[in-house]
Design a protein around this motif. Sequence first.
Motif, PDB file in Angstrom:
ATOM      1  N   MET A 181       0.833  -1.206   0.000  1.00 49.53           N
ATOM      2  CA  MET A 181       0.000   0.000   0.000  1.00 49.53           C
ATOM      3  C   MET A 181       0.869   1.258   0.000  1.00 49.53           C
ATOM      4  N   GLY A 182       1.894   1.291   0.813  1.00 49.10           N
ATOM      5  CA  GLY A 182       2.745   2.481   0.892  1.00 49.10           C
ATOM      6  C   GLY A 182       3.445   2.788  -0.420  1.00 49.10           C
ATOM      7  N   VAL A 183       4.070   1.781  -0.983  1.00 45.57           N
ATOM      8  CA  VAL A 183       4.782   1.981  -2.249  1.00 45.57           C
ATOM      9  C   VAL A 183       3.804   2.293  -3.376  1.00 45.57           C
ATOM     10  N   GLY A 184       2.731   1.534  -3.446  1.00 43.25           N
ATOM     11  CA  GLY A 184       1.750   1.737  -4.522  1.00 43.25           C
ATOM     12  C   GLY A 184       1.126   3.111  -4.522  1.00 43.25           C
ATOM     13  N   VAL A 185       0.694   3.559  -3.358  1.00 40.46           N
ATOM     14  CA  VAL A 185       0.053   4.874  -3.267  1.00 40.46           C
ATOM     15  C   VAL A 185       1.061   5.983  -3.550  1.00 40.46           C
ATOM     16  N   GLU A 186       2.257   5.859  -3.035  1.00 40.53           N
ATOM     17  CA  GLU A 186       3.245   6.925  -3.262  1.00 40.53           C
ATOM     18  C   GLU A 186       3.669   7.007  -4.720  1.00 40.53           C
ATOM     19  N   VAL A 187       3.825   5.873  -5.382  1.00 43.80           N
ATOM     20  CA  VAL A 187       4.168   5.886  -6.810  1.00 43.80           C
ATOM     21  C   VAL A 187       3.023   6.512  -7.607  1.00 43.80           C
ATOM     22  N   ALA A 188       1.792   6.165  -7.273  1.00 36.44           N
ATOM     23  CA  ALA A 188       0.642   6.747  -7.976  1.00 36.44           C
ATOM     24  C   ALA A 188       0.582   8.260  -7.770  1.00 36.44           C
ATOM     25  N   ARG A 189       0.839   8.717  -6.563  1.00 34.53           N
ATOM     26  CA  ARG A 189       0.845  10.155  -6.289  1.00 34.53           C
ATOM     27  C   ARG A 189       1.951  10.858  -7.061  1.00 34.53           C
ATOM     28  N   LEU A 190       3.124  10.231  -7.103  1.00 34.75           N
ATOM     29  CA  LEU A 190       4.244  10.799  -7.859  1.00 34.75           C
ATOM     30  C   LEU A 190       3.890  10.929  -9.337  1.00 34.75           C
ATOM     31  N   LEU A 191       3.359   9.861  -9.917  1.00 30.43           N
ATOM     32  CA  LEU A 191       3.000   9.893 -11.339  1.00 30.43           C
ATOM     33  C   LEU A 191       1.902  10.913 -11.622  1.00 30.43           C
ATOM     34  N   ALA A 192       0.922  10.995 -10.737  1.00 29.44           N
ATOM     35  CA  ALA A 192      -0.164  11.967 -10.928  1.00 29.44           C
ATOM     36  C   ALA A 192       0.359  13.403 -10.846  1.00 29.44           C
ATOM     37  N   THR A 193       1.252  13.662  -9.913  1.00 32.14           N
ATOM     38  CA  THR A 193       1.812  15.008  -9.772  1.00 32.14           C
ATOM     39  C   THR A 193       2.694  15.360 -10.968  1.00 32.14           C
ATOM     40  N   ARG A 194       3.449  14.384 -11.458  1.00 28.81           N
ATOM     41  CA  ARG A 194       4.272  14.636 -12.657  1.00 28.81           C
ATOM     42  C   ARG A 194       3.393  14.918 -13.873  1.00 28.81           C
ATOM     43  N   ALA A 195       2.289  14.182 -14.014  1.00 37.01           N
ATOM     44  CA  ALA A 195       1.368  14.432 -15.128  1.00 37.01           C
ATOM     45  C   ALA A 195       0.748  15.822 -15.002  1.00 37.01           C
ATOM     46  N   ALA A 196       0.405  16.212 -13.775  1.00 40.11           N
ATOM     47  CA  ALA A 196      -0.142  17.552 -13.562  1.00 40.11           C
ATOM     48  C   ALA A 196       0.900  18.619 -13.899  1.00 40.11           C
ATOM     49  N   ALA A 197       2.158  18.389 -13.548  1.00 46.10           N
ATOM     50  CA  ALA A 197       3.219  19.347 -13.864  1.00 46.10           C
ATOM     51  C   ALA A 197       3.396  19.485 -15.374  1.00 46.10           C
ATOM     52  N   LYS A 198       3.277  18.372 -16.070  1.00 40.72           N
ATOM     53  CA  LYS A 198       3.401  18.415 -17.532  1.00 40.72           C
ATOM     54  C   LYS A 198       2.269  19.253 -18.131  1.00 40.72           C
ATOM     55  N   GLN A 199       1.059  19.049 -17.645  1.00 36.94           N
ATOM     56  CA  GLN A 199      -0.075  19.834 -18.140  1.00 36.94           C
ATOM     57  C   GLN A 199       0.070  21.308 -17.744  1.00 36.94           C
ATOM     58  N   TRP A 200       0.568  21.553 -16.540  1.00 42.46           N
ATOM     59  CA  TRP A 200       0.790  22.927 -16.081  1.00 42.46           C
ATOM     60  C   TRP A 200       1.782  23.641 -17.005  1.00 42.46           C
ATOM     61  N   SER A 201       2.860  22.945 -17.345  1.00 41.55           N
ATOM     62  CA  SER A 201       3.868  23.578 -18.199  1.00 41.55           C
ATOM     63  C   SER A 201       3.349  23.789 -19.615  1.00 41.55           C
ATOM     64  N   LYS A 202       2.466  22.925 -20.089  1.00 41.70           N
ATOM     65  CA  LYS A 202       1.843  23.146 -21.403  1.00 41.70           C
ATOM     66  C   LYS A 202       0.980  24.399 -21.370  1.00 41.70           C
ATOM     67  N   GLY A 203       0.265  24.601 -20.278  1.00 42.42           N
ATOM     68  CA  GLY A 203      -0.641  25.746 -20.173  1.00 42.42           C
ATOM     69  C   GLY A 203       0.054  27.063 -19.887  1.00 42.42           C
ATOM     70  N   THR A 204       1.125  27.008 -19.097  1.00 35.35           N
ATOM     71  CA  THR A 204       1.779  28.252 -18.690  1.00 35.35           C
ATOM     72  C   THR A 204       3.097  28.502 -19.418  1.00 35.35           C
ATOM     73  N   GLY A 205       3.639  27.478 -20.029  1.00 32.36           N
ATOM     74  CA  GLY A 205       4.924  27.625 -20.721  1.00 32.36           C
ATOM     75  C   GLY A 205       6.132  27.371 -19.839  1.00 32.36           C
ATOM     76  N   GLU A 206       5.914  27.087 -18.564  1.00 37.83           N
ATOM     77  CA  GLU A 206       7.024  26.791 -17.658  1.00 37.83           C
ATOM     78  C   GLU A 206       6.559  25.890 -16.535  1.00 37.83           C
ATOM     79  N   LEU A 207       7.522  25.219 -15.938  1.00 31.10           N
ATOM     80  CA  LEU A 207       7.215  24.372 -14.784  1.00 31.10           C
ATOM     81  C   LEU A 207       6.891  25.259 -13.579  1.00 31.10           C
ATOM     82  N   PRO A 208       6.149  24.724 -12.613  1.00 30.24           N
ATOM     83  CA  PRO A 208       5.932  25.467 -11.371  1.00 30.24           C
ATOM     84  C   PRO A 208       7.273  25.739 -10.700  1.00 30.24           C
ATOM     85  N   ALA A 209       7.364  26.813  -9.970  1.00 26.84           N
ATOM     86  CA  ALA A 209       8.623  27.226  -9.342  1.00 26.84           C
ATOM     87  C   ALA A 209       9.211  26.128  -8.474  1.00 26.84           C
TER      88      ALA A 209
END
Length: 95
Positions: free
Chosen positions: A61-89
Amino acid sequence: MADKGDIGWRVLAGAAAFAGGFAAKKAITMAWKKSTGKEPPANPESPDVALTEAVAWAVVMGVGVEVARLLATRAAAKQWSKGTGELPAQLRADA
């Protein structure tokens, strides 16, 4: 003080991490039931649960949930950079 972009990113990243963790917990629980044939331990801290089962559940559970959170946050960062032109600070290599 945080600017609007910083607050927007924190909200987006938090929502993505929550959704990723929630989905992972559901998927891991279902996989546990399918692979072991029984429900995951409701309270792994209880002495009534076998130590090996409690530790296995905690690790999976610990590894699975943390990996899923990491991947979800990375996907959100990718979408953020597409929308704003840069990564979050917070995610920039020079930050």
